[in-house]
Design an enzyme around this catalytic site. Structure first.
Site, PDB file in Angstrom:
ATOM      1  N   ASP A  26       0.897  -1.165   0.080  1.00 21.02           N
ATOM      2  CA  ASP A  26      -0.136  -0.078   0.132  1.00 21.02           C
ATOM      3  C   ASP A  26       0.895   1.106  -0.022  1.00 21.02           C
ATOM      4  O   ASP A  26       1.541   1.251   0.941  1.00 21.02           O
ATOM      5  CB  ASP A  26      -0.826  -0.045   1.269  1.00 21.02           C
ATOM      6  CG  ASP A  26      -2.102   1.060   1.092  1.00 21.02           C
ATOM      7  OD1 ASP A  26      -2.316   1.493   0.030  1.00 21.02           O
ATOM      8  OD2 ASP A  26      -2.788   1.096   2.038  1.00 21.02           O
ATOM      9  N   ASP A 134      -2.657   2.517  -6.387  1.00 20.22           N
ATOM     10  CA  ASP A 134      -1.657   2.574  -5.305  1.00 20.22           C
ATOM     11  C   ASP A 134      -1.632   1.361  -4.354  1.00 20.22           C
ATOM     12  O   ASP A 134      -1.146   1.425  -3.203  1.00 20.22           O
ATOM     13  CB  ASP A 134      -1.938   3.861  -4.426  1.00 20.22           C
ATOM     14  CG  ASP A 134      -3.045   3.846  -3.776  1.00 20.22           C
ATOM     15  OD1 ASP A 134      -4.146   3.169  -4.024  1.00 20.22           O
ATOM     16  OD2 ASP A 134      -3.239   4.805  -2.590  1.00 20.22           O
ATOM     17  N   GLU A 135      -2.288   0.208  -4.811  1.00 20.45           N
ATOM     18  CA  GLU A 135      -2.460  -0.861  -3.897  1.00 20.45           C
ATOM     19  C   GLU A 135      -2.519  -2.212  -4.679  1.00 20.45           C
ATOM     20  O   GLU A 135      -3.189  -2.472  -5.683  1.00 20.45           O
ATOM     21  CB  GLU A 135      -3.833  -0.725  -3.048  1.00 20.45           C
ATOM     22  CG  GLU A 135      -4.055  -1.933  -2.332  1.00 20.45           C
ATOM     23  CD  GLU A 135      -5.364  -1.744  -1.497  1.00 20.45           C
ATOM     24  OE1 GLU A 135      -5.732  -2.451  -0.581  1.00 20.45           O
ATOM     25  OE2 GLU A 135      -6.240  -0.818  -2.134  1.00 20.45           O
TER      26      GLU A 135
END
Length: 418
Positions: A26, A134-135
């Site tokens: 993350d 973003d993960e």
């Protein structure tokens, strides 16, 4: 599974199931981190990235706030007008007064940085599931082990996760928090346990113990509404949820109640699976800024070989070949050529990439990349290349600022392009 005396039955896995090694990666305040790549002077300052507004306007919402901005009460999804009341623009305050550095969303730029991170993750994982810009989840079971190091201080899995963190920071310039666990839900919780720039490891057999003191909101899948309903039942922590009567939870919440009960007890049988087919394959390399054309060519040739090999392993044909050139401080340039039809030809990838690179002869670069896209996974004949060079087109760089929050959303389209 245990017998009535509580002893573990032979041959039956413990509450964590098979000892897979799952990482949840993350990125920390991703949009703000991207803005700091372009403006290093923003490091350590309160950065607020807003969507749906332009400088001078107060309509829209906060997409991301850096930790420095959060200290003033700025939060994601907060109205820009409220954020400005709480922390005015730095340009509007007197010297010495607190102010925020507001920036508009630049999704194209964030996608390009995300692609660099995802390229590292694909290189380091057996299987990758991209959840959002973003993960991502990684299954690295075949890359490392739960065994301890020689001095017994940590697991090999922890060392591998740290290696990935260091690659992301060194090669891309942003930080990530990583959770390491035997299943997806535990890895998700672990990645949020020690933000920012955190690394939390939950070893097999310890998931339920790790969850026990956490608030029920920490259990993956529990939002504010479900949390209120659970608290009405006297359930405050994940440990309370694990000790609750499963049948009562099923009566109250249906099958979702059973799922949350299992997760609180450290059980999650989901496997890391990619979402759909990839849209492209790319590899990039960062290095100290240099205008050495020979070094640029060598790097592009090496990257082209790696990208073509990846496409071959995945059984993919490609119709577009492109390069990426990043010049100081962080200006991103992309060029591409499209062929008449899909091919699988490593020599052609190198040839086209080097041809595109000639446009940047004499330029100083700090990063180079090669990409193949417009992929085809069907069993079909490759196109004739007799006239491909006459049919190629150069694709100019595009810019947009479509407002999208970088809050995690399961199932968001994978961002694998430059």
């Amino acid at each position: 599974m245990a017998n009535r005396d509580g002893a573990r039955l032979p041959g039956v896995p413990d509450e964590d199931g098979p000892a897979r090694i799952i990482l949840h990666v993350d990125m920390d305040c991703f949009y703000a981190a991207c803005e700091r790549l372009r403006e290093p002077e923003l490091v350590g300052k309160p950065v607020i990235v807003g969507m749906g507004y332009e400088p001078g306007e107060t309509i829209g919402a906060v997409a991301t706030a850096s930790y420095e901005a959060r200290a003033f009460g700025i939060e994601s999804a907060q109205a820009i007008s409220k954020a400005l009341d709480t922390l005015p623009r730095i340009e509007a305050v007197a010297d010495g007064e607190a102010g925020g550095y507001y920036r508009s969303v630049d999704l194209d730029f964030y996608k390009s940085v995300s692609a660099e991170v995802k390229a590292i993750l694909r290189d380091c994982a057996d299987t990758l599931r991209e959840v959002s810009i973003d993960e991502a989840y990684l299954d690295v079971t075949e890359r490392t082990a739960w065994d301890k190091t020689a001095d017994g201080s940590r697991t090999l899995a922890e060392g591998y996760a740290r290696y990935i963190k260091q690659r992301i920071e060194r090669e891309v310039g942003v930080t990530a928090s990583i959770g390491v666990a035997p299943n997806m839900s535990a890895a998700k919780v672990a990645s949020d346990f020690d933000k920012p720039d955190g690394l939390t490891v939950v070893e097999p057999g310890t998931v339920r113990e790790f969850f026990a003191p956490l608030s029920i909101e920490a259990v993956h899948g529990i939002g504010p509404v479900t949390a209120r309903s659970l608290r009405d039942l006297g359930i405050e922590t994940a440990g309370d949820l694990a000790a609750a009567d499963r049948d009562d939870l099923v009566d109250q919440f249906g099958e979702r109640g059973r799922e949350l009960y299992e997760r609180a007890n450290g059980r999650d049988t989901r496997v890391v699976e990619p979402v759909g087919k990839p849209k492209s394959f790319s590899r990039e390399s960062a290095f100290p800024p240099t205008a050495d054309g020979s070094e640029h060519q060598t790097t592009v040739s090496r990257l082209a070989e790696a990208v073509a090999a990846r496409a071959d392993r995945e059984g993919a044909l490609y119709q577009t070949i492109g390069i990426k050139v990043v010049t100081p401080p962080f200006d991103v340039h992309t060029r591409a050529r499209s062929l008449p039809g899909p091919v699988q030809d490593p020599a052609l990838v190198e040839s086209v990439a080097l041809s595109l690179l000639t446009e940047f002869e004499g330029e100083t670069a700090r990063k180079l990349g090669v990409r193949v896209s417009k992929l085809s996974f069907a069993a079909e004949d490759q196109a004739s290349l007799d006239s491909w060079s006459g049919a190629t087109t150069s694709e100019p760089r595009e810019k947009s600022s479509q407002p999208v929050s970088d809050q995690s959303r399961e199932g968001q389209q994978s961002l694998t392009d430059f």
